[in-house]
Write a protein that holds these residues in place. Structure first.
Motif, PDB file in Angstrom:
ATOM      1  N   THR A  16       0.852  -1.189   0.000  1.00  0.00           N
ATOM      2  CA  THR A  16       0.000   0.000   0.000  1.00  0.00           C
ATOM      3  C   THR A  16       0.889   1.241   0.000  1.00  0.00           C
ATOM      4  OG1 THR A  16      -0.232   0.178   2.432  1.00  0.00           O
ATOM      5  CG2 THR A  16      -1.770  -1.279   1.284  1.00  0.00           C
ATOM      6  N   ILE A  17       0.482   2.240  -0.788  1.00  0.00           N
ATOM      7  CA  ILE A  17       1.328   3.404  -1.061  1.00  0.00           C
ATOM      8  C   ILE A  17       0.484   4.669  -0.899  1.00  0.00           C
ATOM      9  CG2 ILE A  17       2.788   4.524  -2.781  1.00  0.00           C
ATOM     10  CD1 ILE A  17       3.289   1.721  -3.998  1.00  0.00           C
ATOM     11  N   ASP A  18       0.876   5.525   0.032  1.00  0.00           N
ATOM     12  CA  ASP A  18       0.031   6.637   0.477  1.00  0.00           C
ATOM     13  C   ASP A  18       0.554   8.023   0.099  1.00  0.00           C
ATOM     14  OD1 ASP A  18      -1.183   4.514   1.773  1.00  0.00           O
ATOM     15  OD2 ASP A  18      -1.344   5.547   3.700  1.00  0.00           O
ATOM     16  N   ASP A  19      -0.374   8.966   0.104  1.00  0.00           N
ATOM     17  CA  ASP A  19      -0.142  10.427   0.096  1.00  0.00           C
ATOM     18  C   ASP A  19       0.082  11.024  -1.287  1.00  0.00           C
ATOM     19  OD1 ASP A  19      -0.328  10.022   2.799  1.00  0.00           O
ATOM     20  OD2 ASP A  19       1.583  10.956   3.328  1.00  0.00           O
ATOM     21  N   GLY A  20       0.072  10.214  -2.337  1.00  0.00           N
ATOM     22  CA  GLY A  20       0.204  10.752  -3.683  1.00  0.00           C
ATOM     23  C   GLY A  20      -1.161  11.063  -4.265  1.00  0.00           C
ATOM     24  N   VAL A 135       2.703  -3.229   8.803  1.00  0.00           N
ATOM     25  CA  VAL A 135       4.121  -2.855   8.783  1.00  0.00           C
ATOM     26  C   VAL A 135       4.229  -1.408   8.326  1.00  0.00           C
ATOM     27  CG1 VAL A 135       6.397  -3.338   7.817  1.00  0.00           C
ATOM     28  CG2 VAL A 135       4.767  -5.218   8.200  1.00  0.00           C
ATOM     29  N   ASP A 136       4.607  -0.529   9.239  1.00  0.00           N
ATOM     30  CA  ASP A 136       4.841   0.874   8.896  1.00  0.00           C
ATOM     31  C   ASP A 136       6.328   1.036   8.624  1.00  0.00           C
ATOM     32  OD1 ASP A 136       5.174   3.566   8.693  1.00  0.00           O
ATOM     33  OD2 ASP A 136       4.281   4.065  10.643  1.00  0.00           O
ATOM     34  N   THR A 137       6.693   1.228   7.370  1.00  0.00           N
ATOM     35  CA  THR A 137       8.121   1.323   7.026  1.00  0.00           C
ATOM     36  C   THR A 137       8.760   2.603   7.563  1.00  0.00           C
ATOM     37  OG1 THR A 137       7.707   2.454   4.923  1.00  0.00           O
ATOM     38  CG2 THR A 137       7.764   0.029   4.883  1.00  0.00           C
ATOM     39  N   LYS A 138       7.931   3.549   8.001  1.00  0.00           N
ATOM     40  CA  LYS A 138       8.409   4.851   8.488  1.00  0.00           C
ATOM     41  C   LYS A 138       9.287   5.555   7.451  1.00  0.00           C
ATOM     42  CE  LYS A 138       7.869   4.027  13.409  1.00  0.00           C
ATOM     43  NZ  LYS A 138       7.420   2.615  13.395  1.00  0.00           N
ATOM     44  N   ASP A 139       9.034   5.244   6.177  1.00  0.00           N
ATOM     45  CA  ASP A 139       9.785   5.909   5.101  1.00  0.00           C
ATOM     46  C   ASP A 139       9.589   7.412   5.121  1.00  0.00           C
ATOM     47  OD1 ASP A 139       7.085   5.618   4.359  1.00  0.00           O
ATOM     48  OD2 ASP A 139       7.552   5.382   2.232  1.00  0.00           O
ATOM     49  N   PHE A 140       8.468   7.846   5.704  1.00  0.00           N
ATOM     50  CA  PHE A 140       8.153   9.266   5.790  1.00  0.00           C
ATOM     51  C   PHE A 140       9.198  10.033   6.595  1.00  0.00           C
ATOM     52  CE2 PHE A 140       5.545  13.009   6.332  1.00  0.00           C
ATOM     53  CZ  PHE A 140       4.813  13.014   5.159  1.00  0.00           C
ATOM     54  N   GLU A 141       9.847   9.341   7.521  1.00  0.00           N
ATOM     55  CA  GLU A 141      10.847   9.996   8.392  1.00  0.00           C
ATOM     56  C   GLU A 141      12.246  10.000   7.772  1.00  0.00           C
ATOM     57  OE1 GLU A 141      10.482   7.905  12.099  1.00  0.00           O
ATOM     58  OE2 GLU A 141       8.338   8.381  12.266  1.00  0.00           O
ATOM     59  N   LEU A 142      12.372   9.513   6.530  1.00  0.00           N
ATOM     60  CA  LEU A 142      13.659   9.464   5.829  1.00  0.00           C
ATOM     61  C   LEU A 142      14.750   8.779   6.653  1.00  0.00           C
ATOM     62  CD1 LEU A 142      13.634  13.084   4.299  1.00  0.00           C
ATOM     63  CD2 LEU A 142      12.778  10.981   3.274  1.00  0.00           C
ATOM     64  N   HIS A 165       5.081   5.335   1.112  1.00  0.00           N
ATOM     65  CA  HIS A 165       4.548   6.631   0.664  1.00  0.00           C
ATOM     66  C   HIS A 165       5.144   7.020  -0.684  1.00  0.00           C
ATOM     67  CE1 HIS A 165       3.807   6.761   5.028  1.00  0.00           C
ATOM     68  NE2 HIS A 165       2.787   7.531   4.735  1.00  0.00           N
ATOM     69  N   ASP A 166       4.301   7.585  -1.550  1.00  0.00           N
ATOM     70  CA  ASP A 166       4.789   8.134  -2.828  1.00  0.00           C
ATOM     71  C   ASP A 166       4.570   9.640  -2.899  1.00  0.00           C
ATOM     72  OD1 ASP A 166       2.025   8.007  -3.072  1.00  0.00           O
ATOM     73  OD2 ASP A 166       2.058   7.447  -5.187  1.00  0.00           O
ATOM     74  N   GLY A 167       4.118  10.241  -1.799  1.00  0.00           N
ATOM     75  CA  GLY A 167       3.901  11.685  -1.775  1.00  0.00           C
ATOM     76  C   GLY A 167       4.368  12.273  -0.460  1.00  0.00           C
ATOM     77  N   GLY A 168       4.192  13.583  -0.327  1.00  0.00           N
ATOM     78  CA  GLY A 168       4.492  14.254   0.943  1.00  0.00           C
ATOM     79  C   GLY A 168       5.950  14.587   1.153  1.00  0.00           C
ATOM     80  N   GLY A 169       6.781  14.483   0.133  1.00  0.00           N
ATOM     81  CA  GLY A 169       8.192  14.839   0.302  1.00  0.00           C
ATOM     82  C   GLY A 169       9.074  14.041  -0.628  1.00  0.00           C
TER      83      GLY A 169
END
Ligand SMILES: [Zn+2]
Length: 200
Positions: A16-20, A135-142, A165-169
């Motif tokens: 699942t891929i969010d924020d785009g 599973v939250d990869t926490k990719d948003f936190e770089l 995530h594919d959006g938000g940064g």
């Protein structure tokens, strides 16, 4: 109830891929998914879908499923009035479906997981299954590509639904991680599925 299981059952996982959608990152992720023959769920923010209907249509054309991720991505919407939650959910659904040109939005994911009983009901009444993650990869936190990959490897025992995530940064780390994670999952014997839409 909030879905986590895979339609295919067994050892299948759900990407699942969010924020785009995002014009820089979404096409790169679509290329990687296609290369590996993997279908995913894209949880889109309504105004981004409206801004990039070409990307929404590409997601649909590639066989992925759509998910409503609200208008404003308000992670405190569980503290807001029901009327606000309803507007956030239903207006975004319309924006995504208008952009998609026919495809339906099949899931609803609350921003930051801020579901409420009302928002789950509003989504379900509009034909969308509330969608969680395991599973939250926490990719948003770089955290770095390796950390994103390791989170998947270490936490997949939590359940089959993985959040990227594919959006938000800047999502370069996520793109690089996805490139490693998909072949690793296959090596481990996993197949790929969509999250369940109907209650057991
Ligand atoms: Zn989000």
């Amino acid at each position: 109830s909030i879905a986590h299981a895979a339609e295919a059952g067994g050892t299948a996982v759900n990407i699942t891929i969010d924020d785009g959608p995002d014009p820089r990152w979404t096409p790169q992720m679509l290329d990687i998914l296609k290369e590996h023959g993997v279908k995913a769920v894209f949880c889109m923010v309504g105004p981004e879908a409206k801004r990039h209907p070409d990307l929404v249509r590409k997601v649909v054309a590639d066989g992925h499923r759509l998910c409503d991720h609200t208008i404003s991505h308000d992670t405190t919407m569980d503290k807001k009035p029901v009327a606000y939650q309803k507007q956030q959910i239903l207006d975004a659904k319309k924006m995504i479906e208008d952009a998609a040109g026919g495809a339906k939005v099949e899931y609803y994911r609350a921003p930051g997981g801020a579901f409420t009983p009302d928002s789950r009901r509003i989504a379900a009444e509009a034909g969308m299954r509330p969608l969680g993650w395991n599973v939250d990869t926490k990719d948003f936190e770089l955290p770095g590509t390796a950390a994103i990959v390791n989170t998947v490897k270490n936490e997949l025992s939590n359940g089959p639904t993985i959040l990227f995530h594919d959006g938000g940064g800047d999502r370069a780390q996520t793109v690089a991680a996805l490139r490693q994670v998909l072949p690793w999952l296959k090596e481990q014997g996993h197949t790929f599925s969509f999250p369940v839409r109907t209650a057991p």
